[in-house]
Enzyme design. Structure first.
Site, PDB file in Angstrom:
ATOM      1  N   ASP A 171       0.836  -1.201   0.000  1.00 49.54           N
ATOM      2  CA  ASP A 171       0.000   0.000   0.000  1.00 49.54           C
ATOM      3  C   ASP A 171       0.874   1.256   0.000  1.00 49.54           C
ATOM      4  OD1 ASP A 171      -2.693   1.287   0.354  1.00 49.54           O
ATOM      5  OD2 ASP A 171      -1.715   2.009   2.171  1.00 49.54           O
ATOM      6  N   LYS A 208       1.454   4.341  -2.900  1.00 46.95           N
ATOM      7  CA  LYS A 208       1.353   5.766  -2.585  1.00 46.95           C
ATOM      8  C   LYS A 208       2.592   6.534  -3.019  1.00 46.95           C
ATOM      9  CE  LYS A 208      -1.801   5.054   1.336  1.00 46.95           C
ATOM     10  NZ  LYS A 208      -1.989   5.135   2.806  1.00 46.95           N
TER      11      LYS A 208
END
Length: 815
Positions: free
Chosen positions: A676, A680
């Site tokens: 994750d 980003k």
């Protein structure tokens, strides 16, 4: 002193030049003025064509060049008496010899730089102005040919050079002090300090007139063209467009962006700075007032009403054999007239390649038959395509007598239609000079009328029509926020948000008037089964103006349809990072498509929930800054885990606690893997202008190898307990050095890394606690001390708040 400019068809041939000379003669002796001429009509385009042909090593440029020379020589012979022709004829001959040598060079080297092209194009103005000065001199008017390159000084940006006004103004003033009589000035061109020829961009001759006017403190600038001033629409497309008598500089600038190409913003800037009015006049109708552009503005409403007609059909006639064939229009319109068929609207290409008319549907079949009979030979030979009739159309028209006193009516109309995905099949201007018309499909009539009514009468009040996919924690928080803030938005911001579609992974439901957000619940078994294609189909069928698709899922399947949604001119707001962290080509394509379709694609919440990270980065990039390094703690769950680890709890228990609080995904491995965070930092890198692929990101996973394949979450936790000692050791080692563990991402020199770092007390991340995120931007401007963005980076409420802010921002952009 007045500066007067002529161009376009005004000086396309001898007959038109005589009209120009008549205007000049009337002014001569009555007032002081200088003249600026563009190239003879069409010459610039032909010079450009010759250069392009020569660049391809094709010798056909000779034919065009010979015709150009012949045309200029003929104008000299018609304008100047025989006994006075030698100087002008010699000038023309010498210039075309130079052009011949120049094009031969281009032909040989197969290249034409911007510098060379500027020099090529300068010949048009130099030739026309020398010839016209000679013609005026022959009429007894004392004239001086002025090569603007001697006084207009620019930088070296060939093709669109920037004027050095300080030097230019001084040179112009000095020149005018030393020379009497009427100056005939070459438009469009200037030169660098080294004497290199430059051009000053689109509509450059108009710009030249304004430059001289500002330098000399002229009384006014007059731009004589082939239309009677600034029109409500482009007269080349809308034949009954009418003149706006008076505009402010700002209104004229705005109007020019919406199709009024008679005057350009660059032309107005020098005159506006010195408060010099600009008059747009018609060479062929000099008695008409034209348009005055100054600091004063007209008053009044733009329109009075919007009318419509249904049961309309479009009749299309087109074909390559019609181009430049004399009499096509006469035969076409004559045939319809002789058969008693009334034409409601006409849209015709200037080349006569295509003629389109709107007629009553009851006349369509008969009109098709009589036109096919009239042009049967052209159709049989393939010179004309089969006659096409498009039924089930409608005409809409905005009507109001005060449109002529306000800018931007046509621009606002077609902007509103385009933004709301209403296809315009044809446009025209009403014969009363008080309406702007468009032909659209009859199915879009209601939507178009509403969109135009909102644009013209409710321009300060905007309704956003939302279709929401994902009504879990974030979606529910979002609908609650909208409901709580709706009244304030309506009263304070003149913004209304209506949710017409809602869906989760299993079900979906719709409400044409918008759901009551105070009582609505998530879709359930009483609603339709979820089908993404049907959801998009329903959104399209409802066909609302200002529609917004809000994706509050983490689904790849939903992200995969973004292209389809943007292509339908529907904006997107989403915290779903799958699209922007997927293939680089997809990321670029979505951003480009949003720009092409004139819609917004907002994803602020992709990186740090509601924190203004992406907007901040985009603003830095847009303002010309350059990113050197990004350091970021981008996972609230990971920061929580390693912050709490300092309190003495075993690693496995801290992870379990984070899961219970909702900080991690249902399977904590999704967070611990670092994937994750990698997505980003990948998005931030792309926003910083770097072509990063996911495989370019180096990821250090916090999931022990033997835990990766655990069949269930309980089994994962059971195995994770065996590694508590390892994480405790990492913590102890950091403490021994007075440091803290932070799971972070870095981006520097095109390389991105994600992993665990031990940081000392000097680092800004040292003080981070709980689920906070922090991002450091080290840039060209923020070099010694990085820009810091810090705040909660996890949780449904802060993410929903960020999505809500993007929705409001989209509403403000669409005003």
């Amino acid at each position: 002193m007045k500066i007067i400019k002529f161009g376009g068809s005004s000086i396309a041939n001898y007959e038109n030049i005589q009209k120009v000379f008549s205007i000049v003669e009337q002014k001569s002796g009555k007032e002081a003025f200088a003249l600026v001429f563009s190239a003879f009509g069409g010459v610039t385009e032909q010079l450009l064509q010759c250069a392009n042909i020569a660049q391809q090593s094709e010798e056909s440029y000779h034919t065009i060049l010979q015709e150009l020379e012949k045309r200029h020589l003929e104008i000299v012979k018609k304008l100047v008496p025989v006994q006075q022709q030698s100087t002008a004829l010699t000038f023309v001959k010498v210039r075309f010899n130079e052009l011949g040598d120049l094009f031969h060079g281009i032909y040989l080297i197969k290249e034409c730089s911007d510098r060379t092209m500027d020099y090529v194009l300068s010949f048009g103005e130099r030739l026309s102005n020398f010839i016209l000065a000679a013609g005026l001199q022959a009429k007894g008017m004392g004239t001086t040919y002025v090569d603007a390159r001697d006084v207009v000084k620019t930088d070296g940006r060939f093709g669109h050079a920037k004027v050095d006004f300080a030097t230019t103004n001084r040179l112009i003033q000095e020149y005018f002090e030393k020379h009497d009589g009427i100056k005939v000035i070459t438009g469009f061109i200037g030169s660098t300090e080294k004497g290199e020829t430059t051009t000053v961009g689109r509509s450059g001759s108009d710009y030249t007139a304004s430059i001289f006017a500002a330098a000399l403190g002229a009384e006014q600038v007059e731009i004589w063209t082939d239309v009677s001033g600034v029109m409500t629409a482009d007269p080349r497309l809308v034949y009954t467009a009418f003149t706006i008598p008076q505009l402010s500089y700002n209104e004229a600038m705005e109007l020019s962006h919406f199709g009024a190409k008679v005057v350009f913003p660059a032309t107005m800037q020098p005159a506006m700075k010195e408060d010099i009015p600009i008059y747009i006049k018609n060479t062929f109708k000099p008695e008409e007032e034209g348009t005055r552009i100054s600091k004063e503005s007209g008053e009044g409403k733009i329109i009075k009403g919007i009318s419509s007609m249904d049961n309309i059909s479009i009749l299309n006639v087109q074909g390559p054999g019609l181009v430049e064939v004399v009499g096509v229009s006469q035969r076409f319109f004559g045939t319809l007239a002789s058969n008693g068929i009334n034409i409601i609207l006409i849209s015709q290409a200037s080349s006569e390649h295509s003629i389109c008319v709107a007629i009553a549907s009851k006349d369509a079949s008969r009109a098709k038959s009589v036109i096919e009979e009239e042009f049967r030979y052209e159709i049989q030979s393939g010179e004309m395509s089969e006659i096409e009739v498009v039924p089930e159309m409608a005409v809409i028209a905005v009507v109001g007598e005060n449109m002529q006193h306000n800018p931007g009516a046509s621009g606002r109309m077609f902007q509103a239609l385009g933004r709301n995905n209403v296809n315009v099949a044809a446009i025209a201007q009403g014969s009363s000079e008080l309406n702007i018309s468009a032909v659209i499909t009859q199915a879009d009539l209601q939507k178009a009328l509403n969109a135009l009514h909102e644009a013209f009468f409710l321009s300060d009040y905007k309704v956003l029509h939302v279709f929401l996919v994902g009504v879990g924690l974030i979606g529910k928080a979002l609908t609650k926020m909208i409901n709580n803030q709706l009244k304030n938005l309506q009263e304070e911001n003149m913004l209304d948000i209506q949710i017409h579609g809602m869906a989760n992974s299993r079900y979906m439901k719709f409400h044409e008037d918008g759901f009551d957000l105070a009582t609505v619940g998530a879709p359930d078994e009483n609603d339709e089964p979820m089908d993404m294609d049907k959801f998009i189909g329903m959104m399209t069928e409802m066909n609302f103006s200002n529609s917004v698709f809000v994706d509050c899922t983490a689904s790849q399947d939903v992200a995969d349809i973004y292209e389809q949604i943007l292509d339908s001119k529907v904006g997107i707001v989403t915290p779903n990072k799958k699209a922007n962290s997927g293939p680089l080509d997809t990321y670029k394509k979505l951003k480009k498509l949003a720009g092409q379709r004139g819609v917004r694609f907002f994803y602020e919440t992709n990186v740090a929930a509601g924190l203004p990270v992406i907007n901040t980065l985009q603003d830095l990039m847009l303002s010309g800054d350059h990113v050197h390094r990004i350091e970021a703690v981008l996972s609230g769950s990971m920061n929580y885990i390693f912050s709490e680890l300092e309190n003495g709890m075993p690693f496995s228990e801290v992870v379990a606690q984070a899961k219970e609080k909702g900080y991690t995904e249902p399977d904590p491995r999704d967070d611990l893997s670092g994937m994750d965070v990698a997505r980003k930092i990948l998005i931030l890198g792309r926003e910083a202008g770097q072509d990063l692929h996911f495989e370019d990101v180096e990821i250090q996973s916090m999931v022990p190898e033997d835990c990766e394949d655990a069949a269930s979450v309980p089994e994962f936790f059971e195995k994770l307990q065996k590694h508590d000692g390892h994480f405790q050791q990492l913590l102890d080692e950091a403490k021994a050095k007075g440091e803290k563990l932070r799971f972070m991402a870095t981006l520097e020199n095109g390389k991105a890394k994600v992993g665990l770092n031990s940081l000392d007390s000097e680092h800004p991340f040292f003080t981070l606690k709980g689920s906070d995120n922090m991002i450091l931007f080290t840039t060209e401007r923020y070099n010694d001390f990085p820009m810091i963005v810090r705040g909660p980076g996890a949780g449904a409420d802060v993410t929903a708040a960020g999505v809500f802010a993007d929705i409001i921002r989209l509403g403000n952009y669409s005003r």
